[in-house]
Design an enzyme around this catalytic site. Structure first.
Site, PDB file in Angstrom:
ATOM      1  N   GLU A 110      45.648  46.820  42.768  1.00 35.41           N
ATOM      2  CA  GLU A 110      45.596  45.549  42.035  1.00 35.41           C
ATOM      3  C   GLU A 110      45.094  44.450  42.967  1.00 35.41           C
ATOM      4  O   GLU A 110      45.427  44.435  44.156  1.00 35.41           O
ATOM      5  CB  GLU A 110      47.002  45.217  41.517  1.00 35.41           C
ATOM      6  CG  GLU A 110      47.091  44.017  40.614  1.00 35.41           C
ATOM      7  CD  GLU A 110      48.490  43.864  40.010  1.00 35.41           C
ATOM      8  OE1 GLU A 110      48.922  42.707  39.887  1.00 35.41           O
ATOM      9  OE2 GLU A 110      49.146  44.875  39.682  1.00 35.41           O
ATOM     10  N   ASP A 151      44.892  40.289  42.787  1.00 38.04           N
ATOM     11  CA  ASP A 151      45.511  39.251  41.956  1.00 38.04           C
ATOM     12  C   ASP A 151      45.120  37.833  42.291  1.00 38.04           C
ATOM     13  O   ASP A 151      45.211  37.423  43.446  1.00 38.04           O
ATOM     14  CB  ASP A 151      47.039  39.230  42.225  1.00 38.04           C
ATOM     15  CG  ASP A 151      47.809  40.224  41.446  1.00 38.04           C
ATOM     16  OD1 ASP A 151      47.277  40.774  40.491  1.00 38.04           O
ATOM     17  OD2 ASP A 151      48.974  40.445  41.822  1.00 38.04           O
ATOM     18  N   GLU A 196      47.010  34.450  40.706  1.00 38.87           N
ATOM     19  CA  GLU A 196      47.995  33.898  39.773  1.00 38.87           C
ATOM     20  C   GLU A 196      48.093  32.404  40.028  1.00 38.87           C
ATOM     21  O   GLU A 196      48.117  31.964  41.177  1.00 38.87           O
ATOM     22  CB  GLU A 196      49.367  34.561  39.945  1.00 38.87           C
ATOM     23  CG  GLU A 196      49.401  36.016  39.537  1.00 38.87           C
ATOM     24  CD  GLU A 196      50.826  36.572  39.526  1.00 38.87           C
ATOM     25  OE1 GLU A 196      51.608  36.173  38.655  1.00 38.87           O
ATOM     26  OE2 GLU A 196      51.142  37.385  40.406  1.00 38.87           O
ATOM     27  N   HIS A 220      48.265  31.746  43.860  1.00 40.37           N
ATOM     28  CA  HIS A 220      48.949  32.862  44.503  1.00 40.37           C
ATOM     29  C   HIS A 220      48.000  34.060  44.493  1.00 40.37           C
ATOM     30  O   HIS A 220      47.423  34.383  43.458  1.00 40.37           O
ATOM     31  CB  HIS A 220      50.205  33.135  43.666  1.00 40.37           C
ATOM     32  CG  HIS A 220      50.996  34.348  44.017  1.00 40.37           C
ATOM     33  ND1 HIS A 220      52.173  34.280  44.708  1.00 40.37           N
ATOM     34  CD2 HIS A 220      50.810  35.665  43.729  1.00 40.37           C
ATOM     35  CE1 HIS A 220      52.679  35.505  44.846  1.00 40.37           C
ATOM     36  NE2 HIS A 220      51.863  36.359  44.260  1.00 40.37           N
ATOM     37  N   ARG A 248      51.636  41.370  49.885  1.00 33.73           N
ATOM     38  CA  ARG A 248      50.588  40.796  50.743  1.00 33.73           C
ATOM     39  C   ARG A 248      50.188  39.422  50.205  1.00 33.73           C
ATOM     40  O   ARG A 248      49.020  39.120  50.037  1.00 33.73           O
ATOM     41  CB  ARG A 248      49.377  41.725  50.791  1.00 33.73           C
ATOM     42  CG  ARG A 248      49.668  43.101  51.373  1.00 33.73           C
ATOM     43  CD  ARG A 248      48.400  43.913  51.531  1.00 33.73           C
ATOM     44  NE  ARG A 248      48.657  45.207  52.138  1.00 33.73           N
ATOM     45  CZ  ARG A 248      48.706  46.355  51.458  1.00 33.73           C
ATOM     46  NH1 ARG A 248      48.499  46.350  50.145  1.00 33.73           N
ATOM     47  NH2 ARG A 248      48.934  47.492  52.073  1.00 33.73           N
ATOM     48  N   GLU A 249      51.177  38.600  49.951  1.00 32.47           N
ATOM     49  CA  GLU A 249      50.914  37.325  49.296  1.00 32.47           C
ATOM     50  C   GLU A 249      50.346  36.290  50.257  1.00 32.47           C
ATOM     51  O   GLU A 249      50.815  36.150  51.385  1.00 32.47           O
ATOM     52  CB  GLU A 249      52.211  36.762  48.688  1.00 32.47           C
ATOM     53  CG  GLU A 249      52.857  37.628  47.634  1.00 32.47           C
ATOM     54  CD  GLU A 249      53.847  38.642  48.202  1.00 32.47           C
ATOM     55  OE1 GLU A 249      53.889  38.825  49.449  1.00 32.47           O
ATOM     56  OE2 GLU A 249      54.572  39.267  47.403  1.00 32.47           O
ATOM     57  N   GLY A 291      60.710  28.062  42.946  1.00 35.42           N
ATOM     58  CA  GLY A 291      61.658  29.177  42.981  1.00 35.42           C
ATOM     59  C   GLY A 291      62.533  29.286  41.751  1.00 35.42           C
ATOM     60  O   GLY A 291      63.583  29.922  41.791  1.00 35.42           O
TER      61      GLY A 291
END
Length: 274
Positions: free
Chosen positions: A82, A84, A86, A99, A110-111, A180
């Site tokens: 994937e 990404d 976001e 993100h 792996r953000e 959060g």
């Protein structure tokens, strides 16, 4: 190799949302909306194995706190790959968080997160994924923001064998998306709408039988049209990448020693990962 001009009817299916996803303007515009009952989403008709994928998005304006607009490539199964984008909404006047993540063989974590240098709700901007056998490059309006290199030689899996579809969805994630999860979605502002236009794919389309449109090209046409298959960042692009990461990156998994207390992932240790 397939290059598609933008026609959402031709390239995509709206897959959920009970009418909240709409294709408009003779296929030139797609909108997704979210209300308290449901969000919505779409996916590409084609599966791709490597490509340069561009999509213009205009994000949910105003108070978008609690909402997430996801735009990503993904395969299926327990060991999926994937790539990404976001977009995490925020209170009016506060910046969106962009993100990014890369999953290979079912493993993500792996953000990297960024703020943008413009208001992504005021107009359409181009969000691009370049995916070839050597690297994945995330770009915004042609400016690279992240590069994930193939480091299989170090034992880091890289997405290269599983065809992926393009997916996008708009959904409520107020349990985590904004600060959060402290800030909840204000349903009095619903419906929330994100808009899409000018999809373009220079990509290897994989048929249901598993054959790739790229392998059938003659050598001459392949060398002319498939420059993206071996594309890398030139020195000017590397400078722009550094500029974005210095000024707009707000989270990088490769510096999160608290989260990875047993040691950073091996690709980070290589100091090779932008």
């Amino acid at each position: 190799m397939a290059t598609s001009a933008s026609n959402f009817y031709q390239d995509f299916d709206i897959t959920w949302g009970d009418g909240r996803g709409k294709i408009l303007n003779n296929g030139e515009l797609l909108t997704l909306s979210l209300d308290k009952t449901s969000g919505s989403g779409f996916q590409s008709k084609n599966e791709y194995l490597f490509g340069k994928i561009d999509m213009q998005l205009k994000l949910v304006p105003g108070n978008s706190a609690g909402t997430v607009t996801a735009y990503y490539l993904s395969s299926k199964g327990a060991t999926w790959d994937e790539i990404d984008f976001e977009f995490l909404g925020n209170l009016s006047g506060d910046p969106y968080t962009l993100h990014t993540n890369v999953f290979s063989q079912g493993k993500g974590n792996r953000e990297q997160q960024f703020h943008l240098w413009f208001d992504p709700t005021a107009d359409f901007h181009t969000y691009s994924i370049l995916w070839n056998p050597k690297r994945i490059i995330f770009s915004v309006d042609g400016t690279p923001i992240r590069e994930f290199k193939n480091m299989e030689s170090m034992g880091v899996p890289f997405p290269k064998n599983q065809p992926m579809r393009i997916y996008s969805s708009l959904w409520n994630a107020d349990d985590w998306a904004t600060r959060g999860g402290l800030i909840k979605t204000d349903w009095s502002k619903a419906p929330f709408t994100a808009s899409y236009s000018n999809f373009n794919a220079k990509a290897c389309v994989v048929s249901s039988s598993g054959s790739s449109s790229c392998s059938s090209n003659s050598a001459s046409s392949a060398s002319n049209n498939n420059a993206w298959l071996s594309q890398e960042l030139d020195s000017a692009s590397q400078e722009r990448l550094k500029w974005v990461q210095k000024n707009y990156m707000i989270y990088n998994y490769c510096t999160d020693t608290k989260r990875f207390s047993q040691g950073l992932p091996s690709e980070c240790a290589a100091a090779n990962q932008s």
